[in-house]
Design a protein around this motif. Sequence first.
Motif, PDB file in Angstrom:
ATOM      1  N   THR A 139       0.860  -1.179   0.000  1.00  0.00           N
ATOM      2  CA  THR A 139       0.000   0.000   0.000  1.00  0.00           C
ATOM      3  C   THR A 139       0.900   1.233   0.000  1.00  0.00           C
ATOM      4  O   THR A 139       1.652   1.473   0.941  1.00  0.00           O
ATOM      5  CB  THR A 139      -0.936   0.012   1.225  1.00  0.00           C
ATOM      6  N   LEU A 140       0.832   1.972  -1.103  1.00  0.00           N
ATOM      7  CA  LEU A 140       1.718   3.115  -1.308  1.00  0.00           C
ATOM      8  C   LEU A 140       0.930   4.392  -1.100  1.00  0.00           C
ATOM      9  O   LEU A 140       0.153   4.800  -1.962  1.00  0.00           O
ATOM     10  CB  LEU A 140       2.279   3.083  -2.741  1.00  0.00           C
ATOM     11  N   GLY A 145       2.756   0.323   3.534  1.00  0.00           N
ATOM     12  CA  GLY A 145       2.418  -0.875   4.299  1.00  0.00           C
ATOM     13  C   GLY A 145       2.458  -2.080   3.380  1.00  0.00           C
ATOM     14  O   GLY A 145       2.565  -1.945   2.160  1.00  0.00           O
ATOM     15  N   SER A 146       2.374  -3.270   3.955  1.00  0.00           N
ATOM     16  CA  SER A 146       2.238  -4.448   3.103  1.00  0.00           C
ATOM     17  C   SER A 146       1.550  -5.570   3.852  1.00  0.00           C
ATOM     18  O   SER A 146       1.545  -5.614   5.085  1.00  0.00           O
ATOM     19  CB  SER A 146       3.602  -4.911   2.570  1.00  0.00           C
ATOM     20  N   GLY A 147       0.919  -6.425   3.072  1.00  0.00           N
ATOM     21  CA  GLY A 147       0.310  -7.640   3.592  1.00  0.00           C
ATOM     22  C   GLY A 147       0.806  -8.787   2.734  1.00  0.00           C
ATOM     23  O   GLY A 147       0.895  -8.656   1.508  1.00  0.00           O
ATOM     24  N   ILE A 148       1.169  -9.884   3.376  1.00  0.00           N
ATOM     25  CA  ILE A 148       1.810 -10.985   2.659  1.00  0.00           C
ATOM     26  C   ILE A 148       1.036 -12.283   2.883  1.00  0.00           C
ATOM     27  O   ILE A 148       0.707 -12.623   4.026  1.00  0.00           O
ATOM     28  CB  ILE A 148       3.271 -11.165   3.156  1.00  0.00           C
ATOM     29  N   PHE A 149       0.729 -12.977   1.811  1.00  0.00           N
ATOM     30  CA  PHE A 149       0.153 -14.320   1.915  1.00  0.00           C
ATOM     31  C   PHE A 149       1.197 -15.342   1.469  1.00  0.00           C
ATOM     32  O   PHE A 149       1.825 -15.180   0.430  1.00  0.00           O
ATOM     33  CB  PHE A 149      -1.096 -14.468   1.032  1.00  0.00           C
ATOM     34  N   HIS A 184      14.449   3.775   6.585  1.00  0.00           N
ATOM     35  CA  HIS A 184      13.494   2.790   6.108  1.00  0.00           C
ATOM     36  C   HIS A 184      12.883   3.167   4.753  1.00  0.00           C
ATOM     37  O   HIS A 184      12.828   4.349   4.394  1.00  0.00           O
ATOM     38  CB  HIS A 184      12.383   2.594   7.148  1.00  0.00           C
ATOM     39  N   LEU A 185      12.397   2.142   4.046  1.00  0.00           N
ATOM     40  CA  LEU A 185      11.790   2.343   2.723  1.00  0.00           C
ATOM     41  C   LEU A 185      10.749   3.474   2.762  1.00  0.00           C
ATOM     42  O   LEU A 185      10.693   4.311   1.869  1.00  0.00           O
ATOM     43  CB  LEU A 185      11.135   1.029   2.264  1.00  0.00           C
ATOM     44  N   GLU A 186       9.952   3.487   3.833  1.00  0.00           N
ATOM     45  CA  GLU A 186       8.901   4.500   3.966  1.00  0.00           C
ATOM     46  C   GLU A 186       9.464   5.926   3.969  1.00  0.00           C
ATOM     47  O   GLU A 186       8.807   6.857   3.522  1.00  0.00           O
ATOM     48  CB  GLU A 186       8.144   4.221   5.273  1.00  0.00           C
ATOM     49  N   SER A 249      -1.143  -0.927  -4.318  1.00  0.00           N
ATOM     50  CA  SER A 249      -2.398  -0.318  -3.906  1.00  0.00           C
ATOM     51  C   SER A 249      -2.082   1.034  -3.271  1.00  0.00           C
ATOM     52  O   SER A 249      -0.928   1.418  -3.173  1.00  0.00           O
ATOM     53  CB  SER A 249      -3.067  -1.282  -2.914  1.00  0.00           C
ATOM     54  N   GLY A 250      -3.095   1.774  -2.856  1.00  0.00           N
ATOM     55  CA  GLY A 250      -2.856   3.083  -2.230  1.00  0.00           C
ATOM     56  C   GLY A 250      -2.812   4.195  -3.265  1.00  0.00           C
ATOM     57  O   GLY A 250      -2.754   3.952  -4.473  1.00  0.00           O
TER      58      GLY A 250
END
Length: 302
Positions: A139-140, A145-149, A184-186, A249-250
């Motif tokens: 999510t940009l 953020g990120s969500g991982i499956f 950090h990347l952010e 996303s984002g």
Amino acid sequence: MLSVGVDLGGHTISAALIEREGEAVRMVSRSDRETPESRKLDKVVHVIAGMIGEVSQGRQISFVGIGIPGFLDKTRSKITRFTNFSGLENVCFAEHLSSALNRIGMSPSIAMENDANCSAIGEAFCGTAKECRDFVVLTLGTGIGSGIFVNSRLLIGAHGMAGESGHMTIGKGNISCGCGSKGHLETMASADYIERSARRQGLPPDFRLLWDMRDDKRADALISGALDALAGGIASLVVVLDPEKIILSGGMSKARGLAEEITVRTLDRLPVPLREHLKIEVSVLGADAALYGAASINMLER
Ligand SMILES: [Zn+2]
């Protein structure tokens, strides 16, 4: 089955009534309100309970899921780090909300999950990752953020904090991050970072405007630097996780051609055998993924 998904943001709170019939999932109604300025627990709970009542329209709902832009404990009962809402840290938020809902005659079960994880859950159940077992959602936006499956399961980690890709250390950056660390990347690739850097240089502090003025050397340098950092982060995720897809996303993901440009920059950084499998796509659900996902937290296999 009827459930409500809530997305608690720093500026806006969204809630949606989601109806599920077998495989079919649809959004029946939604509400968006400004986050209370004080961001105090009782005010936030009051607003959210009111919104849940509003979108439910008197219908009986069985579940409410809430997406939280912060770190949660492993059991998902407390928010352990919540930079923008310090009064909500280390309280049993769901219990407070449950009491408020009881007062208006509602008694659904309630669960919380990190908001980027909610986006990933939404993509898994009814979005760009519907057929995927292994994928990452990035999510940009103001932050990253990120969500991982992995293997069709949401990656939670030993302490409940897996998938915080915005806090990967990239390059030699030394800018302080909201998480309490730096580099950090952010702090190198989020819209917030890009816009603050633009303001310092006298450029418009708006990612979309900057994206459209790449013929200006300074704007191009800013955007290119951020995309390089992002490509480095994605390449690191790919070599560790070998996902089927990376989903963007984002707000930033709406920039035309973003996925294609990041793909080119990421390919350069990948080991040769992984290059042919790289697939970076933009979410079709966009911000709604977090609402669909929050409403589906109770469907997750843990
Ligand atoms: Zn950080």
